[in-house]
Every structure is written in structure tokens, then in C-alpha cells.
Design a protein around this motif. Structure first.
Motif, PDB file in Angstrom:
ATOM      1  N   MET A 280       0.842  -1.189   0.000  1.00 40.52           N
ATOM      2  CA  MET A 280       0.000   0.000   0.000  1.00 40.52           C
ATOM      3  C   MET A 280       0.883   1.247   0.000  1.00 40.52           C
ATOM      4  N   LEU A 281       0.540   2.205  -0.831  1.00 37.53           N
ATOM      5  CA  LEU A 281       1.315   3.430  -0.932  1.00 37.53           C
ATOM      6  C   LEU A 281       0.999   4.375   0.223  1.00 37.53           C
ATOM      7  N   LYS A 282       2.003   5.120   0.647  1.00 37.66           N
ATOM      8  CA  LYS A 282       1.808   6.144   1.667  1.00 37.66           C
ATOM      9  C   LYS A 282       1.154   7.345   1.004  1.00 37.66           C
TER      10      LYS A 282
ATOM     11  N   LEU B 153      -1.928  16.138   2.008  1.00 41.37           N
ATOM     12  CA  LEU B 153      -2.714  16.812   0.971  1.00 41.37           C
ATOM     13  C   LEU B 153      -3.354  15.858  -0.034  1.00 41.37           C
ATOM     14  N   HIS B 154      -3.191  14.563   0.146  1.00 40.51           N
ATOM     15  CA  HIS B 154      -3.693  13.576  -0.814  1.00 40.51           C
ATOM     16  C   HIS B 154      -5.196  13.714  -1.056  1.00 40.51           C
TER      17      HIS B 154
ATOM     18  N   HIS C  68       0.631  25.158 -19.169  1.00 41.03           N
ATOM     19  CA  HIS C  68       0.077  26.506 -19.274  1.00 41.03           C
ATOM     20  C   HIS C  68      -0.345  27.053 -17.913  1.00 41.03           C
ATOM     21  N   ALA C  69      -0.916  26.215 -17.075  1.00 43.57           N
ATOM     22  CA  ALA C  69      -1.340  26.659 -15.736  1.00 43.57           C
ATOM     23  C   ALA C  69      -0.145  27.138 -14.922  1.00 43.57           C
ATOM     24  N   VAL C  70       0.934  26.382 -14.952  1.00 47.80           N
ATOM     25  CA  VAL C  70       2.122  26.755 -14.180  1.00 47.80           C
ATOM     26  C   VAL C  70       2.798  27.997 -14.766  1.00 47.80           C
ATOM     27  N   ARG C  71       2.799  28.108 -16.076  1.00 49.43           N
ATOM     28  CA  ARG C  71       3.454  29.254 -16.723  1.00 49.43           C
ATOM     29  C   ARG C  71       2.646  30.540 -16.608  1.00 49.43           C
ATOM     30  N   THR C  72       1.320  30.432 -16.511  1.00 51.27           N
ATOM     31  CA  THR C  72       0.490  31.640 -16.486  1.00 51.27           C
ATOM     32  C   THR C  72      -0.038  31.991 -15.100  1.00 51.27           C
ATOM     33  N   THR C  73      -0.081  31.035 -14.184  1.00 55.38           N
ATOM     34  CA  THR C  73      -0.559  31.336 -12.825  1.00 55.38           C
ATOM     35  C   THR C  73       0.508  30.907 -11.827  1.00 55.38           C
ATOM     36  N   ALA C  74       0.388  29.707 -11.292  1.00 57.88           N
ATOM     37  CA  ALA C  74       1.373  29.239 -10.308  1.00 57.88           C
ATOM     38  C   ALA C  74       1.337  27.723 -10.229  1.00 57.88           C
ATOM     39  N   GLY C  75       2.393  27.160  -9.710  1.00 60.55           N
ATOM     40  CA  GLY C  75       2.470  25.728  -9.452  1.00 60.55           C
ATOM     41  C   GLY C  75       3.096  25.515  -8.088  1.00 60.55           C
ATOM     42  N   ILE C  76       2.704  24.455  -7.421  1.00 63.46           N
ATOM     43  CA  ILE C  76       3.297  24.126  -6.131  1.00 63.46           C
ATOM     44  C   ILE C  76       3.811  22.697  -6.159  1.00 63.46           C
ATOM     45  N   LEU C  77       4.774  22.419  -5.332  1.00 64.85           N
ATOM     46  CA  LEU C  77       5.318  21.076  -5.216  1.00 64.85           C
ATOM     47  C   LEU C  77       5.236  20.656  -3.754  1.00 64.85           C
ATOM     48  N   ASP C  78       4.503  19.599  -3.497  1.00 66.52           N
ATOM     49  CA  ASP C  78       4.344  19.071  -2.143  1.00 66.52           C
ATOM     50  C   ASP C  78       5.570  18.233  -1.800  1.00 66.52           C
ATOM     51  N   LEU C  79       6.332  18.666  -0.834  1.00 72.71           N
ATOM     52  CA  LEU C  79       7.544  17.951  -0.425  1.00 72.71           C
ATOM     53  C   LEU C  79       7.380  17.210   0.898  1.00 72.71           C
ATOM     54  N   THR C  80       6.150  17.078   1.392  1.00 76.35           N
ATOM     55  CA  THR C  80       5.959  16.440   2.689  1.00 76.35           C
ATOM     56  C   THR C  80       6.432  14.994   2.712  1.00 76.35           C
ATOM     57  N   HIS C  81       6.468  14.334   1.565  1.00 74.63           N
ATOM     58  CA  HIS C  81       6.925  12.946   1.521  1.00 74.63           C
ATOM     59  C   HIS C  81       8.436  12.837   1.737  1.00 74.63           C
TER      60      HIS C  81
ATOM     61  N   LEU D 297      -9.618  17.463  -6.269  1.00 73.61           N
ATOM     62  CA  LEU D 297      -9.361  18.334  -7.418  1.00 73.61           C
ATOM     63  C   LEU D 297      -9.184  17.552  -8.723  1.00 73.61           C
ATOM     64  N   GLY D 298      -9.298  16.228  -8.653  1.00 71.13           N
ATOM     65  CA  GLY D 298      -9.281  15.405  -9.855  1.00 71.13           C
ATOM     66  C   GLY D 298      -7.920  14.927 -10.316  1.00 71.13           C
ATOM     67  N   ALA D 299      -6.960  14.863  -9.421  1.00 71.71           N
ATOM     68  CA  ALA D 299      -5.611  14.424  -9.806  1.00 71.71           C
ATOM     69  C   ALA D 299      -5.590  12.949 -10.183  1.00 71.71           C
ATOM     70  N   SER D 300      -4.701  12.630 -11.114  1.00 67.71           N
ATOM     71  CA  SER D 300      -4.366  11.226 -11.342  1.00 67.71           C
ATOM     72  C   SER D 300      -3.042  11.019 -10.593  1.00 67.71           C
ATOM     73  N   PHE D 301      -2.863   9.845 -10.025  1.00 61.40           N
ATOM     74  CA  PHE D 301      -1.737   9.599  -9.134  1.00 61.40           C
ATOM     75  C   PHE D 301      -0.742   8.605  -9.726  1.00 61.40           C
ATOM     76  N   THR D 302       0.482   8.666  -9.212  1.00 60.64           N
ATOM     77  CA  THR D 302       1.523   7.727  -9.592  1.00 60.64           C
ATOM     78  C   THR D 302       2.308   7.340  -8.343  1.00 60.64           C
ATOM     79  N   ASP D 303       2.950   6.198  -8.409  1.00 61.77           N
ATOM     80  CA  ASP D 303       3.822   5.734  -7.333  1.00 61.77           C
ATOM     81  C   ASP D 303       5.155   6.459  -7.454  1.00 61.77           C
ATOM     82  N   PHE D 304       5.502   7.205  -6.430  1.00 63.33           N
ATOM     83  CA  PHE D 304       6.786   7.896  -6.395  1.00 63.33           C
ATOM     84  C   PHE D 304       7.506   7.447  -5.137  1.00 63.33           C
ATOM     85  N   ALA D 305       8.401   6.483  -5.281  1.00 66.69           N
ATOM     86  CA  ALA D 305       9.194   5.958  -4.159  1.00 66.69           C
ATOM     87  C   ALA D 305       8.325   5.518  -2.985  1.00 66.69           C
ATOM     88  N   GLY D 306       7.202   4.860  -3.297  1.00 66.95           N
ATOM     89  CA  GLY D 306       6.331   4.349  -2.244  1.00 66.95           C
ATOM     90  C   GLY D 306       5.253   5.317  -1.777  1.00 66.95           C
ATOM     91  N   TRP D 307       5.185   6.484  -2.392  1.00 66.61           N
ATOM     92  CA  TRP D 307       4.185   7.490  -2.047  1.00 66.61           C
ATOM     93  C   TRP D 307       3.220   7.667  -3.211  1.00 66.61           C
TER      94      TRP D 307
END
Length: 82
Positions: free
Chosen positions: A1-3, A7-8, A38-51, A14-24
Motif C-alpha cells: 500500500m502506498l503512503k 494533501l492527498h 500553461h497553468a504553471v506558466r500563467t498562474t502558479a504551481g506548487i510542489l508538495d515535499l511532505t513525503h 481536485l481530480g488528480a491522477s496519481f503515480t507511485d513515487f518511491a512508495g508514495w
């Protein structure tokens, strides 16, 4: 089972599709790659580093070692909920 990050649930709402990233289970995209670009280039993007913040200390004094008084952890470990 993935961790899952704290924010999951929000990602799923919000409709995300997910992938396994080192067990997360991490969000891969919400729509298409082009729309994400386009969303990141015209507004903003965030990266969740809690894992990336895992600390494992075994033993009966482990909580005390992480206690905020020792500046390793900002809160009292004995008051953190799972």
C-alpha cells in the motif's frame, strides 16, 4: 500500500491522477500535460515535499529526542496526531 501525504485528499478532490513515487501516492497531473504547463506558466504551481520529511528514531526516548526543545522538531512529538 502506498503512503499518502496530508494533501492527498485535496488532490483527489481536485481530480488528480496519481503515480507511485518511491512508495508514495503522488499527483501526476490534473488534466493534460499541456494544460498543466500553461497553468504553471500563467498562474502558479506548487510542489508538495511532505513525503521527503521522514524521520525514524526507535526507542522509548525517541519522542524526547525530537521534542521542540531540542530544535529538531517544532512541536511536541507526544502531542502530534497520527
Amino acid at each position: 500500500m502506498l503512503k499518502k501525504t496530508p494533501l492527498h485528499g485535496l488532490y483527489a478532490e481536485l481530480g488528480a491522477s496519481f503515480t507511485d513515487f518511491a512508495g508514495w501516492s503522488m499527483p501526476l497531473r490534473y488534466t493534460s500535460e499541456l494544460a498543466e504547463h500553461h497553468a504553471v506558466r500563467t498562474t502558479a504551481g506548487i510542489l508538495d515535499l511532505t513525503h521527503r520529511g521522514e524521520i525514524e528514531l526507535p526507542g522509548p526516548e525517541a519522542g524526547r529526542a525530537l521534542d521542540g526543545r531540542h530544535r529538531v522538531w517544532r512541536d511536541r512529538v507526544d502531542q502530534v496526531r497520527e
